[in-house]
Design a protein around this motif. Structure first.
Motif, PDB file in Angstrom:
ATOM      1  N   TYR A  93      -3.741   6.001   0.759  1.00 45.39           N
ATOM      2  CA  TYR A  93      -3.783   4.805  -0.074  1.00 45.39           C
ATOM      3  C   TYR A  93      -2.398   4.505  -0.633  1.00 45.39           C
ATOM      4  N   ASP A  94      -2.079   3.228  -0.704  1.00 39.94           N
ATOM      5  CA  ASP A  94      -0.997   2.775  -1.570  1.00 39.94           C
ATOM      6  C   ASP A  94      -1.641   2.438  -2.907  1.00 39.94           C
ATOM      7  N   THR A  95      -1.073   2.933  -4.002  1.00 41.53           N
ATOM      8  CA  THR A  95      -1.692   2.746  -5.307  1.00 41.53           C
ATOM      9  C   THR A  95      -0.714   2.115  -6.293  1.00 41.53           C
ATOM     10  N   GLY A  96      -1.272   1.497  -7.338  1.00 45.79           N
ATOM     11  CA  GLY A  96      -0.452   0.940  -8.402  1.00 45.79           C
ATOM     12  C   GLY A  96      -0.540  -0.571  -8.479  1.00 45.79           C
ATOM     13  N   GLY A  97       0.208  -1.119  -9.442  1.00 43.28           N
ATOM     14  CA  GLY A  97       0.231  -2.557  -9.667  1.00 43.28           C
ATOM     15  C   GLY A  97       1.634  -3.102  -9.525  1.00 43.28           C
ATOM     16  N   GLY A  98       2.007  -3.986 -10.431  1.00 39.90           N
ATOM     17  CA  GLY A  98       3.372  -4.499 -10.426  1.00 39.90           C
ATOM     18  C   GLY A  98       3.610  -5.701  -9.545  1.00 39.90           C
ATOM     19  N   GLY A  99       2.556  -6.203  -8.875  1.00 38.96           N
ATOM     20  CA  GLY A  99       2.712  -7.431  -8.109  1.00 38.96           C
ATOM     21  C   GLY A  99       2.983  -7.267  -6.638  1.00 38.96           C
ATOM     22  N   TRP A 100       3.443  -6.099  -6.195  1.00 38.61           N
ATOM     23  CA  TRP A 100       3.654  -5.804  -4.778  1.00 38.61           C
ATOM     24  C   TRP A 100       4.555  -6.817  -4.085  1.00 38.61           C
TER      25      TRP A 100
ATOM     26  N   TYR B 252      -7.156  -6.911 -12.443  1.00 42.12           N
ATOM     27  CA  TYR B 252      -8.105  -6.664 -11.351  1.00 42.12           C
ATOM     28  C   TYR B 252      -7.800  -5.307 -10.729  1.00 42.12           C
ATOM     29  N   THR B 253      -8.807  -4.741 -10.046  1.00 46.74           N
ATOM     30  CA  THR B 253      -8.592  -3.536  -9.244  1.00 46.74           C
ATOM     31  C   THR B 253      -9.004  -3.830  -7.803  1.00 46.74           C
ATOM     32  N   SER B 254      -8.447  -3.065  -6.877  1.00 52.25           N
ATOM     33  CA  SER B 254      -8.791  -3.210  -5.468  1.00 52.25           C
ATOM     34  C   SER B 254      -8.300  -1.961  -4.736  1.00 52.25           C
ATOM     35  N   SER B 255      -8.282  -2.022  -3.413  1.00 47.13           N
ATOM     36  CA  SER B 255      -7.820  -0.892  -2.607  1.00 47.13           C
ATOM     37  C   SER B 255      -6.917  -1.388  -1.488  1.00 47.13           C
ATOM     38  N   ARG B 256      -5.917  -0.574  -1.203  1.00 45.07           N
ATOM     39  CA  ARG B 256      -4.994  -0.817  -0.086  1.00 45.07           C
ATOM     40  C   ARG B 256      -4.945   0.476   0.720  1.00 45.07           C
ATOM     41  N   MET B 257      -5.732   0.511   1.787  1.00 44.16           N
ATOM     42  CA  MET B 257      -5.868   1.705   2.618  1.00 44.16           C
ATOM     43  C   MET B 257      -4.839   1.675   3.749  1.00 44.16           C
ATOM     44  N   VAL B 258      -4.285   2.855   4.069  1.00 43.88           N
ATOM     45  CA  VAL B 258      -3.235   2.944   5.082  1.00 43.88           C
ATOM     46  C   VAL B 258      -3.487   4.136   5.996  1.00 43.88           C
ATOM     47  N   THR B 259      -3.042   4.011   7.254  1.00 40.77           N
ATOM     48  CA  THR B 259      -3.120   5.150   8.182  1.00 40.77           C
ATOM     49  C   THR B 259      -1.783   5.876   8.296  1.00 40.77           C
ATOM     50  N   ARG B 260      -0.850   5.593   7.417  1.00 34.26           N
ATOM     51  CA  ARG B 260       0.471   6.228   7.465  1.00 34.26           C
ATOM     52  C   ARG B 260       0.337   7.749   7.469  1.00 34.26           C
ATOM     53  N   ASN B 261       0.988   8.381   8.434  1.00 36.14           N
ATOM     54  CA  ASN B 261       0.944   9.824   8.645  1.00 36.14           C
ATOM     55  C   ASN B 261      -0.432  10.325   9.087  1.00 36.14           C
ATOM     56  N   LYS B 262      -1.329   9.400   9.402  1.00 33.55           N
ATOM     57  CA  LYS B 262      -2.635   9.723   9.980  1.00 33.55           C
ATOM     58  C   LYS B 262      -2.746   9.108  11.380  1.00 33.55           C
ATOM     59  N   LEU B 263      -2.328   7.843  11.473  1.00 33.74           N
ATOM     60  CA  LEU B 263      -2.186   7.144  12.749  1.00 33.74           C
ATOM     61  C   LEU B 263      -0.906   6.334  12.682  1.00 33.74           C
TER      62      LEU B 263
END
Length: 294
Positions: free
Chosen positions: A76-83, A119-130
């Motif tokens: 996961y990428d986590t946190g806020g700040g506007g991305w 708001y909350t949400s999720s940003r899922m990543v395959t980094r270092n997995k795929l």
């Protein structure tokens, strides 16, 4: 004596030529006395060899478990700040925002305060997995709806070999903004072609029922081209011009991202409807097929 002089002259010329070649392939790095490699001038566009892909996926998640997404497949990428886009969500790594049940991954954006964001949400990543160089990615998904939603299925470089964004590239397999319902976007970004200078390579395709039914989003990535398909119909093609990384940084490893952003420069361009939350993106499966070398 004359023969000796000629030999001596030739050896001097040869040494001088070697020195010129060495200097032409290296340059001074600012601030020290070291030399850095200067890449050669590209040879030109590659030939399309008609690459195919393996019939069975090399990596897949069919979401047959229950609870948290499999840690062997996802980070996961986590946190806020506007991305970088003035987004309004705080990304978490919990089942509050990403969970699996009944064969479906659900990424849920909620109206709740966390980390200074609304708001909350999720940003899922395959980094270092795929992390893959070339291949076919297929994602079957149903999108959220409503003004302020901004789901994405996309890819980023794992190693950033050419530098920070956009120099090392980005592939957007699917983007959708809720104020423009059913209009789905496929794009690529690089230093030469990206949205902040309005040169990005992109298409927009209307998909009826993007938020009420599952649709198949796919990219076929080879050394020659990046091709996008929606429900197995080709909608996008960007070919390698053979002019170097500023146009084509897509010769390094990339990983996959799944997320639902809230608001932001694009997703919030017409405001955010505060009455629609929670909103979710559902994913039936993710499959990666290796390219067959030729």
């Amino acid at each position: 004596m004359m023969i000796h002089s000629v030999k001596h002259f030739k050896s001097v010329v040869f040494a001088f030529a070697i020195g010129v070649i060495a200097l032409s392939s290296c340059s001074k790095k600012g601030g020290d006395d070291g030399l850095v490699y200067v890449p050669p001038v590209p040879a030109g566009p590659p030939v399309d060899k008609g690459w195919a892909f393996e019939s069975a996926p090399t990596w897949a998640d069919e979401f047959t478990n229950t609870g948290a997404p499999l840690s062997g497949n996802w980070d996961y990428d986590t946190g806020g700040g506007g991305w970088g886009n003035n987004e309004l969500e705080y990304y978490t790594n919990t089942t509050n925002n990403a969970s699996v049940a009944n064969g479906i991954l659900t990424i849920t954006a909620k109206k709740e305060n966390m980390g200074g964001m609304a708001y909350t949400s999720s940003r899922m990543v395959t980094r270092n997995k795929l992390d893959a160089l070339y291949g076919r990615f297929e994602i079957k998904a149903k999108l959220p709806a409503g003004r302020g939603t901004w789901p994405a299925i996309w890819m980023l470089p794992t190693d950033r070999a050419y530098g920070d964004w956009p120099k090392s590239g980005e592939i957007d397999i699917m983007e959708h903004v809720g104020y423009d319902q059913d209009m789905v976007h496929f794009s690529t970004h690089s230093e030469a072609y990206y949205f902040k200078i309005n040169t990005q390579k992109t298409i927009t395709k209307k998909i009826d029922g993007a938020s009420t039914a599952f649709h198949l989003y796919r990219v076929d990535w080879t050394p020659f081209a990046i091709r996008g398909y929606y429900d197995d119909v080709k909608v996008f093609e960007f070919t390698n011009e053979g002019t170097g990384y500023k146009v084509w940084p897509f010769d390094k490893r990339f990983h996959l991202l799944l997320n639902v952003a809230v608001g932001g420069d694009w997703g919030g361009a017409q405001g955010v409807d505060e009455t629609i939350w929670p909103q979710k993106m559902e994913v039936d499966y993710v499959r990666y097929y290796k390219m067959i070398e030729k």
